[in-house]
Design a protein around this motif. Sequence first.
Motif, short mmCIF file in Angstrom:
data_model
loop_
_atom_site.label_atom_id
_atom_site.label_comp_id
_atom_site.label_asym_id
_atom_site.label_seq_id
_atom_site.Cartn_x
_atom_site.Cartn_y
_atom_site.Cartn_z
N HIS A 184 25.47 36.82 40.34
CA HIS A 184 26.47 37.16 41.82
C HIS A 184 26.27 36.62 42.98
O HIS A 184 27.14 36.85 43.13
CB HIS A 184 26.48 38.82 41.05
N THR A 187 26.20 33.14 43.70
CA THR A 187 28.13 33.14 44.15
C THR A 187 28.30 33.22 45.10
O THR A 187 28.94 32.71 46.13
CB THR A 187 28.53 33.81 43.21
N GLU A 281 34.46 39.10 46.58
CA GLU A 281 33.21 39.81 45.68
C GLU A 281 34.00 40.24 44.22
O GLU A 281 33.35 40.01 42.86
CB GLU A 281 33.51 41.66 46.06
N ALA A 284 32.42 36.12 42.87
CA ALA A 284 31.61 36.53 42.06
C ALA A 284 31.45 37.61 41.01
O ALA A 284 30.64 36.95 40.14
CB ALA A 284 30.33 37.07 43.28
N ASP A 285 31.89 38.63 40.80
CA ASP A 285 31.99 39.25 39.68
C ASP A 285 32.32 37.89 38.34
O ASP A 285 31.79 38.31 37.48
CB ASP A 285 33.33 40.21 39.66
N MET A 288 30.36 35.43 37.63
CA MET A 288 28.74 36.02 37.20
C MET A 288 28.63 36.56 35.62
O MET A 288 27.70 36.25 34.18
CB MET A 288 28.30 37.48 37.67
N ARG A 303 27.24 44.27 31.31
CA ARG A 303 28.39 44.54 32.25
C ARG A 303 29.31 45.89 32.27
O ARG A 303 29.80 46.37 32.90
CB ARG A 303 29.75 43.76 31.68
N TYR A 334 36.15 45.01 44.24
CA TYR A 334 35.34 44.46 42.52
C TYR A 334 36.29 44.19 41.88
O TYR A 334 36.61 43.31 41.42
CB TYR A 334 34.24 44.56 42.87
N GLU A 338 38.97 40.76 41.14
CA GLU A 338 38.33 39.78 39.43
C GLU A 338 39.59 39.57 39.01
O GLU A 338 39.79 38.51 38.39
CB GLU A 338 37.10 41.06 39.10
#
Length: 384
Positions: A184, A187, A281, A284-285, A288, A303, A334, A338
């Motif tokens: 994360h 990224t 964000e 990155a999620d 990952m 997760r 987030y 995502e």
Amino acid sequence: MTSLGGVEMVDWKLAVQTATRLVRPGPDVSRDEAREIVAELRRHAKASEEHVRAFTRLAQDGAGAADTPVLVVDRPGWVRANVAGFRELLQPLLGKMEARRAGMPGGAVLGAVGGKVTGVEVGMLLSFLASRVLGQYETFAPATRDLPGSPDGGRLLLVAPNIVHVERELGVEPHDFRLWVCLHEETHRTQFTAVPWLRDHLRMEIQSFLEETDIDPSTLLERLRQAVQTLGGNRQGEPAEHAGEDGGGAAGEHGGIVELVQTPAQREILGRLTAVMSLLEGHADYVMDGVGPQVVPSVSEIREKFQKRRATGAGRLDQALRKLLGLDAKLRQYRDGERFVRAVVDEVGMDGFNRVWTSPNTLPTRAEITKPAEWIARVHRKAD
């Protein structure tokens, strides 16, 4: 730092002293175990570079990530790093407030006392946050003697005691969890090293937001005081409901300190900043979890457990403070970000999604974050 008669609006040294004195101790680990954890986090951070580059197809700009230091820190180390960043970023706002204070009756005396009081209160808030952050890419971090930074100001922080605390709390495989966290944060480092205009764009937006701020110093200090009283009241046994947990009080009325200082122009800027942060964000999620199945065998379990923990917080006091500090908004970033990234990649592929990094004009708007089809229509179909 601009100051009035040698007195700053915030006594930053006192803020660091207060935070490091109040911050909770980390989990118990032996000296040898601590060395092993630090070494493993450094290895995972290095390995994550290749995984993230291959998955995102983002090429590094010049030396890129090689010039960005990876610092494995404890909770006081995180405090010191963030205070340095706050001083750098908030300089225009605090200078403006100091100038206003200079014209007030008794301004010098108010400054001497107010700087100390605010230093303590900022330190108390930092002590709360320091036990919750797992990792952080510091975009505007000035290099110091104890905390090196890259030439353009970036550095990657991994907060070792917090990572160990969460992996134990969740009961997940430690090595998998540590790599997952590094994916994360790596990224974020890739985003800024592969997209050279992004740092300056964010800085300009933040500076514009601060320049639009027109607030009496006592008002801002009162907002900080409300947050500290929320924390302090619970320590003294006050029920969490009195701290805003039920949606009343400062937290329920305003939904975060930042919203209390907004002008109409600031709301417009904040909308753009919210969209960018949701993108960063959420990306990155997405990365990952996308890389995860190849290199993190237990990624699904991690997760599921981590999402549940992120949504519920550590307790009622934690939830109240999240509302007051605006951290609930970050949780929405987030989630919404995502979903945006996933929807766009599903529709136009990773290369199609990467058009988002072309220029500030191709960044999603706040509305497009929740309606990715509109971003695709604007950036893809119109251009095609």
